[in-house]
Scaffold this motif. Structure first.
Motif: not given
Length: 715
Positions: A286, A289, A293, A304, A331-332, A335
């Protein structure tokens, strides 16, 4: 009569003897001995009567020795016994007690400053007074007191830092000698973060600022964090793993630690998944992330994917499975509730930050010896060195004049009076700033705006109207530099530069000048930067944001090009062909109005340069652009022959005119004309047609050169 008989038989009565006077300690001892002897005689009589043997002789001897030892006690012990019972000793005992030697005095009390723990609390004012009283600044006492003051100051500053006062705290922290107290700073930071994990982002920002000035302190904190995480993982201490991993995540967000450390920690946590390890990894993801990315999409995809497998195996608790599903939802959403750096804490430029590459499994020394006091033989020298560093960092030279607050008012008043008196006569002094502070600030603003991209258009449009003409070129240079710094070319920068060229003609002229400068210094760029610059200018040419006349500076020949310039031209024209297609590109290059600017690209002055250009464009897959050059190269001998014939005719005309003017010298003139004609033929052959063997050798060398260029990774 009865009483006298009893006294004769049993001895005088104790009450009658002691009647009329107080018993002494000796009398009491006698009474005790009599009572013991009576009890002994009774027990012997009882044993004899009931068939038991009496006391053995050895037991009697032991008791006698015990009573003798009791009698031989020192008067000092007996006096202490009497005092305990609340009675006063006899005068004889007082005399014996007076003759004994006095007790030893207690040891002298130690100075609390010199003890290991620092002793009792000393107020700061008293501590400064004690330091001022010490004349030897390199003594042990002074160093110890300065160490205690340094420890209290660092601990207090770290404990009261927050988002609003972080700038002030950093300035006060740099006032202290944090090089000497780097162990104290690391310990205070880690303790404060473990005690209040909600302020982890603030402590990470503090470490990032200090790391930009003193990288060894940031490395020490990161080493201790890694060791704390490994210790918590071995002991199955979930709380310690949570706090350590959270701090590491924010240090990665601040570019203090490398992202490889995050991936190693996540891999270790998910290698043998348990409820606690999965929960720690989710909390870790969290925080970092979004950063992973951006910088390592393949790594976070693998993490993941591992979480998805754990969820499908269903070997963990339902609560942890729900946490994994929530993590996929976060994640979708991109963040959005967990930014990389919270607002107000992005205080260090990326160029100034130092990123530490520390693997998880290496052996580290957390240097606990730095947490305790140790006498420094070069104390004064090291303090002077840190003062020089502090002055350089904080730029204290400009603030020295304002230290004397009381006397500054009087000086200002006097200065104002003198200024009023001689203001008319004084000449205005123009100060030119050669440090380019404003330029650096402008470039920083543009860079941050381009990197953020959310407030990009507002900031850049404002920069258009605020900046002067001299800074418009700097804006164009910043756009090009940001494009060159990317790992791969991003179309965003081409669109941004094209928008500026359409907004104002001055920006078009700036990019035109920048193109020529970049081509002249293209050999200084790395391959990746060269590729990005070429693609950006290809986009500008395709959109007609920059005039095609900029190609005038490119001259394709063996002598005027280098390997870097050939790569630049190759990528430029390949991108133009991808944008426009080969027919449209060929049509643009055949435009009659632009032919003067393309003479360097398609040279016709020398067959050697023409042949080089044909081979170059053919080797990069754009041979369709050289059709006219090939025709020119085929027709070159015919053109040369016609030129030679014109020269011969002009020479014959000149010879006939000379024969008419002087008939006497006709023979000599004929011979001269024949010689001149032969010379012109030889000269025409030497200038118009080259040696076939030389042409063949050049063709072989050119083909070999372009074959080597095509085999390299750059072409």
């Amino acid at each position: 009569m009865k009483s006298s008989v009893a006294q004769i038989v049993h001895g005088p009565d104790d009450q009658s003897v002691n009647k009329g006077r107080s018993p002494t300690p000796d009398d009491r001892d006698d009474d005790r001995r009599r009572s013991r002897s009576r009890s002994r005689s009774r027990s012997q009589e009882r044993d004899r009567r009931y068939g038991r043997g009496g006391y053995s002789g050895s037991r009697d001897d032991d008791r006698d020795r015990y009573y003798d030892r009791y009698e031989r006690r020192s008067s000092r012990d007996r006096e202490a016994e009497f005092r305990r019972r609340g009675r006063s000793p006899s005068p004889a005992q007082k005399d014996t007690a007076a003759e004994e030697p006095p007790m030893k005095k207690k040891k002298d009390e130690l100075d609390p400053i010199l003890t290991r723990t620092g002793g009792a609390y000393i107020p700061p004012a008293k501590l400064r007074m004690m330091q001022a009283q010490i004349t030897d600044k390199s003594s042990l006492a002074y160093q110890r007191m300065s160490w205690e003051a340094l420890k209290k100051s660092i601990n207090g500053l770290i404990n009261k830092v927050n988002v609003s006062n972080i700038a002030m705290i950093i300035q006060e922290l740099l006032q202290e000698n944090i090089v000497r107290g780097r162990g104290l700073l690391a310990r205070s930071t880690l303790q404060a973060q473990s005690a209040s994990a909600t302020f982890t982002h603030v402590y990470a920002a503090v470490v990032a600022i200090i790391n930009s000035k003193f990288p060894q302190i940031g490395e020490l904190i990161l080493k201790r964090l890694i060791l704390n995480f490994r210790k918590g993982y071995r002991r199955n201490d979930k709380a310690q793993c949570l706090t350590a991993s959270k701090f590491v995540a924010h240090l990665v967000n601040q570019n203090v630690a490398h992202e490889v450390l995050c991936l190693e920690m996540l891999t270790l946590l998910l290698e043998r998944p348990t409820d606690d390890s999965v929960e720690v990894s989710i909390s870790f993801l969290k925080e970092c992330g979004l950063k992973l990315t951006e910088v390592s999409p393949r790594g976070i995809n693998a993490i993941f994917e591992r979480l998805r497998n754990i969820l499908h195996e269903s070997e963990i608790d339902k609560r942890v499975q729900y946490m994994i599903e929530v993590m996929f939802a976060i994640r979708k959403d991109g963040f959005k509730d967990h930014p990389i750096v919270p607002e107000g804490l992005d205080l260090v430029e990326e160029d100034d930050q130092f990123t530490h590459m520390l693997p998880l499994e290496d052996d580290y020394n957390q240097e606990d010896i730095l947490n305790v006091f140790k006498m420094d033989p070069d104390f004064l020298e090291n303090e002077e060195k840190y003062k020089a560093i502090k002055k350089e960092i904080l730029d204290e030279g400009s603030s020295d004049s304002g230290e004397d607050v009381d006397g500054s008012d009087d000086d200002e008043d006097d200065g104002e009076k003198e200024g009023e008196e001689g203001g008319d006569e004084a000449e205005k002094v123009t100060i030119f700033d050669q440090t380019e502070v404003n330029l650096v600030a402008f470039r920083r603003t543009i860079y941050l705006a381009i990197q953020s991209r959310w407030v990009l258009y507002c900031v850049l449009i404002k920069a258009i109207f605020v900046s002067a003409f001299s800074q418009q070129k700097e804006l164009c240079n910043m756009i090009l530099d940001c494009c060159a710094q990317q790992r791969t070319y991003e179309k965003f920068f081409g669109l941004l530069a094209g928008r500026f060229c359409l907004l104002k003609k001055d920006y078009m002229e700036s990019f035109e000048a920048i193109f020529m400068e970049q081509y002249e210094t293209i050999h200084r760029l790395e391959t990746n930067k060269l590729r990005n610059v070429a693609r950006m200018f290809a986009h500008l040419l395709y959109t007609d944001s920059v005039p095609w006349s900029v190609l005038e500076c490119i001259k394709v020949s063996e002598d005027t090009t280098t390997s870097s310039s050939r790569i630049f031209v190759k990528i430029l024209f390949q991108e133009l062909c991808a944008y426009m297609g080969l027919p449209r590109l060929n049509e643009r290059l055949k435009d009659m109005t632009l032919q003067p600017f393309f003479e360097g690209l398609f040279p016709r002055d020398n067959p050697r340069n023409t042949r080089f250009a044909i081979n170059f464009f053919t080797s990069i897959g754009l041979g369709g652009l050289t059709d006219e050059l090939r025709e020119h190269l085929k027709n070159a001998p015919k053109i040369i022959m016609t030129q030679n014939q014109d020269v011969e005719s002009s020479d014959s005309d000149s010879s006939s005119s000379s024969s008419d003017s002087s008939s006497s010298d006709s023979d000599s003139s004929d011979s001269d004309s024949s010689d001149s004609s032969t010379d012109s033929d030889s000269s025409s052959n030497s200038s118009g047609t080259e040696c076939p063997l030389h042409n063949h050798c050049f063709q072989i060398n050119s083909d070999k050169m372009f074959t080597e260029m095509s085999n390299t990774s750059e072409l």
